[in-house]
Write a protein that holds these residues in place. Structure first.
Motif, PDB file in Angstrom:
ATOM      1  N   UNK A 203       0.779  -1.226   0.000  1.00  0.00           N
ATOM      2  CA  UNK A 203       0.000   0.000   0.000  1.00  0.00           C
ATOM      3  C   UNK A 203       0.816   1.285   0.000  1.00  0.00           C
ATOM      4  N   UNK A 204       2.131   1.164  -0.105  1.00  0.00           N
ATOM      5  CA  UNK A 204       2.977   2.376  -0.101  1.00  0.00           C
ATOM      6  C   UNK A 204       3.617   2.601  -1.457  1.00  0.00           C
ATOM      7  N   UNK A 205       3.816   3.885  -1.783  1.00  0.00           N
ATOM      8  CA  UNK A 205       4.535   4.218  -3.011  1.00  0.00           C
ATOM      9  C   UNK A 205       5.994   4.378  -2.648  1.00  0.00           C
ATOM     10  N   UNK A 206       6.843   3.599  -3.270  1.00  0.00           N
ATOM     11  CA  UNK A 206       8.259   3.648  -2.918  1.00  0.00           C
ATOM     12  C   UNK A 206       9.116   3.950  -4.145  1.00  0.00           C
ATOM     13  N   UNK A 207       9.929   4.989  -4.013  1.00  0.00           N
ATOM     14  CA  UNK A 207      10.930   5.242  -5.052  1.00  0.00           C
ATOM     15  C   UNK A 207      12.140   4.396  -4.687  1.00  0.00           C
ATOM     16  N   UNK A 208      12.576   3.556  -5.589  1.00  0.00           N
ATOM     17  CA  UNK A 208      13.753   2.723  -5.300  1.00  0.00           C
ATOM     18  C   UNK A 208      15.028   3.391  -5.803  1.00  0.00           C
ATOM     19  N   UNK A 209      14.955   3.967  -6.984  1.00  0.00           N
ATOM     20  CA  UNK A 209      16.128   4.621  -7.555  1.00  0.00           C
ATOM     21  C   UNK A 209      15.652   5.777  -8.415  1.00  0.00           C
ATOM     22  N   UNK A 210      16.435   6.833  -8.394  1.00  0.00           N
ATOM     23  CA  UNK A 210      16.048   8.036  -9.109  1.00  0.00           C
ATOM     24  C   UNK A 210      17.246   8.579  -9.861  1.00  0.00           C
ATOM     25  N   UNK A 211      17.101   8.668 -11.153  1.00  0.00           N
ATOM     26  CA  UNK A 211      18.165   9.274 -11.939  1.00  0.00           C
ATOM     27  C   UNK A 211      18.069  10.772 -11.746  1.00  0.00           C
ATOM     28  N   UNK A 212      19.135  11.423 -11.346  1.00  0.00           N
ATOM     29  CA  UNK A 212      19.035  12.864 -11.122  1.00  0.00           C
ATOM     30  C   UNK A 212      19.370  13.615 -12.399  1.00  0.00           C
ATOM     31  N   UNK A 213      18.622  14.671 -12.605  1.00  0.00           N
ATOM     32  CA  UNK A 213      18.849  15.502 -13.791  1.00  0.00           C
ATOM     33  C   UNK A 213      18.779  16.949 -13.373  1.00  0.00           C
ATOM     34  N   UNK A 214      19.838  17.672 -13.631  1.00  0.00           N
ATOM     35  CA  UNK A 214      19.872  19.065 -13.178  1.00  0.00           C
ATOM     36  C   UNK A 214      18.846  19.923 -13.917  1.00  0.00           C
ATOM     37  N   UNK A 215      18.499  19.519 -15.152  1.00  0.00           N
ATOM     38  CA  UNK A 215      17.539  20.318 -15.902  1.00  0.00           C
ATOM     39  C   UNK A 215      16.094  19.964 -15.547  1.00  0.00           C
ATOM     40  N   UNK A 216      15.932  19.114 -14.590  1.00  0.00           N
ATOM     41  CA  UNK A 216      14.604  18.614 -14.286  1.00  0.00           C
ATOM     42  C   UNK A 216      13.900  19.531 -13.283  1.00  0.00           C
ATOM     43  N   UNK A 217      12.670  19.875 -13.588  1.00  0.00           N
ATOM     44  CA  UNK A 217      11.961  20.799 -12.705  1.00  0.00           C
ATOM     45  C   UNK A 217      11.039  20.078 -11.732  1.00  0.00           C
ATOM     46  N   UNK A 218      10.747  18.836 -12.018  1.00  0.00           N
ATOM     47  CA  UNK A 218       9.816  18.133 -11.137  1.00  0.00           C
ATOM     48  C   UNK A 218      10.562  17.341 -10.074  1.00  0.00           C
ATOM     49  N   UNK A 219       9.966  16.267  -9.652  1.00  0.00           N
ATOM     50  CA  UNK A 219      10.569  15.571  -8.514  1.00  0.00           C
ATOM     51  C   UNK A 219      11.748  14.667  -8.880  1.00  0.00           C
ATOM     52  N   UNK A 220      12.458  15.019  -9.934  1.00  0.00           N
ATOM     53  CA  UNK A 220      13.716  14.314 -10.168  1.00  0.00           C
ATOM     54  C   UNK A 220      14.864  15.315 -10.121  1.00  0.00           C
ATOM     55  N   UNK A 221      14.600  16.470  -9.503  1.00  0.00           N
ATOM     56  CA  UNK A 221      15.650  17.482  -9.430  1.00  0.00           C
ATOM     57  C   UNK A 221      16.733  17.033  -8.456  1.00  0.00           C
ATOM     58  N   UNK A 222      17.870  17.693  -8.543  1.00  0.00           N
ATOM     59  CA  UNK A 222      18.969  17.385  -7.641  1.00  0.00           C
ATOM     60  C   UNK A 222      18.540  17.624  -6.187  1.00  0.00           C
ATOM     61  N   UNK A 223      17.754  18.685  -5.992  1.00  0.00           N
ATOM     62  CA  UNK A 223      17.303  19.024  -4.649  1.00  0.00           C
ATOM     63  C   UNK A 223      16.419  17.916  -4.065  1.00  0.00           C
ATOM     64  N   UNK A 224      15.509  17.451  -4.886  1.00  0.00           N
ATOM     65  CA  UNK A 224      14.619  16.370  -4.467  1.00  0.00           C
ATOM     66  C   UNK A 224      15.439  15.138  -4.112  1.00  0.00           C
ATOM     67  N   UNK A 225      16.421  14.846  -4.966  1.00  0.00           N
ATOM     68  CA  UNK A 225      17.266  13.672  -4.752  1.00  0.00           C
ATOM     69  C   UNK A 225      18.058  13.814  -3.455  1.00  0.00           C
ATOM     70  N   UNK A 226      18.509  15.034  -3.183  1.00  0.00           N
ATOM     71  CA  UNK A 226      19.273  15.274  -1.966  1.00  0.00           C
ATOM     72  C   UNK A 226      18.414  15.007  -0.725  1.00  0.00           C
ATOM     73  N   UNK A 227      17.172  15.437  -0.785  1.00  0.00           N
ATOM     74  CA  UNK A 227      16.267  15.156   0.331  1.00  0.00           C
ATOM     75  C   UNK A 227      16.093  13.655   0.522  1.00  0.00           C
ATOM     76  N   UNK A 228      16.039  12.956  -0.590  1.00  0.00           N
ATOM     77  CA  UNK A 228      15.913  11.506  -0.538  1.00  0.00           C
ATOM     78  C   UNK A 228      17.153  10.879   0.124  1.00  0.00           C
ATOM     79  N   UNK A 229      18.316  11.426  -0.216  1.00  0.00           N
ATOM     80  CA  UNK A 229      19.556  10.931   0.395  1.00  0.00           C
ATOM     81  C   UNK A 229      19.524  11.144   1.905  1.00  0.00           C
TER      82      UNK A 229
END
Ligand code: NAG
Ligand code: NAG
Ligand code: NAG
Ligand code: NAG
Length: 273
Positions: A203-229
């Motif tokens: 019942x949970x949504x889990x991100x397992x791996x995320x390719x980071x893209x600096x040009x990305x404006x949505x939830x694959x941004x470097x900032x988002x990835x950093x929070x995930x780290x």
């Protein structure tokens, strides 16, 4: 206990060459301090990534062949380690599997393309099913020895420089996996590209791996990835090692390793120069 290994594919210009001694020094210091870097002796190039990933699998094959899960992740991919541990736990112990996000199906025949594959290297129209190399999980005890055995006995990896230039995901999750009769599992939690996707589990949504893209404006941004780290750090309490059983060693601690890392590879490269 779940054993997970991550290979960082560092595509740094000048790495381990005379061009960037400062970088070499920092990597060596990191390796000596934390024993978490496997230093391999070969030229860093986009065409030689399969060789690097082979060096990593070869290390696992020699030093810790009986681990349940081996994770390969690129250095521009953020990994949810807690999620990977969870995935590893539910994978069967003895049925070998490779899990990831489905990748390309056809070789590119356009000469201009960075991903061009000549017919003489691979004449068939489609690749065997494969997953994208940003990250994938090998699971089941003995999976790496099985893949290494197939690589040695059923492919021309050790004798053909052209074959070794195939992309590592095509080679290991496609060709070698297929020849080893190991099934592939598609899991959308290993997403790559501009929008993250999820693994739905209990019942949970889990991100397992995320390719980071600096040009990305949505939830694959470097900032988002950093929070995930950071969330990973908290969840995993990173100040302690999770696995002493297969402690990585540096080249200094393993003097033979430099010689044993595919001396045939070095020879064959010399032939081509
Ligand atoms: C993997 O390990 C086995 C057992 O030690 C060994 O016979 C084999 O040569 C190794 N394969 C590679 C590619 O290193
Ligand atoms: C990472 O995985 C854990 C464990 O399954 C999960 O609780 C967490 O929500 C995941 N993080 C993200 C960002 O999906
Ligand atoms: C393992 O593979 C066998 C043969 O393909 C299958 O019958 C069995 O259900 C699998 N076990 C698990 C736990 O997936
Ligand atoms: C987290 O790490 C700290 C420092 O290494 C340790 O004292 C503590 O017991 C750990 N907590 C858990 C829940 O593992």
């Amino acid at each position: 206990m779940v054993h997970i290994f991550i290979v960082l594919t560092l595509l740094i210009k000048g790495f381990c060459s005379f061009e960037d001694l400062e970088m070499d020094k920092q990597v060596e210091q990191e390796a000596n301090r934390y024993s978490d870097v496997l230093l391999l002796d070969y030229y860093e190039s986009y065409n030689l990534v399969a060789r690097k990933v082979f060096g990593f699998f070869r290390y696992v094959n020699q030093s810790c062949p009986n681990v349940k899960c081996v994770l390969k992740g690129d250095s521009d991919t953020v990994i949810n380690l807690t999620g990977m541990e969870k995935l590893c736990e539910i994978m069967p112990d003895n049925n070998l599997t490779i899990t990831g996000y489905y990748g390309w199906d056809k070789p590119l025949r356009d000469l201009q393309s960075k991903w061009y594959t000549p017919y003489f290297v691979y004449p068939i129209k489609t690749w065997p099913s494969l997953v994208s190399g940003f990250s994938y999980l090998l699971s089941g005890y003995g999976i790496v020895p099985r893949l290494m055995n197939t690589l040695e006995t059923k492919t021309s990896f050790f004798t053909s420089e052209n074959f070794r230039r195939l992309w590592e995901d095509i080679l290991f999750t496609g060709i070698v996996r297929d020849l080893s009769e190991i099934p592939l599992v598609h899991n959308t939690g290993f997403h790559w590209g501009n929008k993250p996707d999820y693994w739905w589990h209990e019942g949970k949504r889990i991100i397992l791996a995320l390719e980071t893209r600096t040009d990305c404006t949505e939830s694959c941004s470097t900032e988002y990835a950093w929070n995930l780290v950071q969330a990973n750090r908290r969840e995993n309490n990173f100040s302690t090692f999770s696995s002493y059983e297969c402690h990585l060693q540096t080249l200094r601690e393993v003097p033979d390793f430099r010689n044993s890392i595919g001396s045939s590879l070095v020879r064959s490269q010399a032939r081509n120069l």
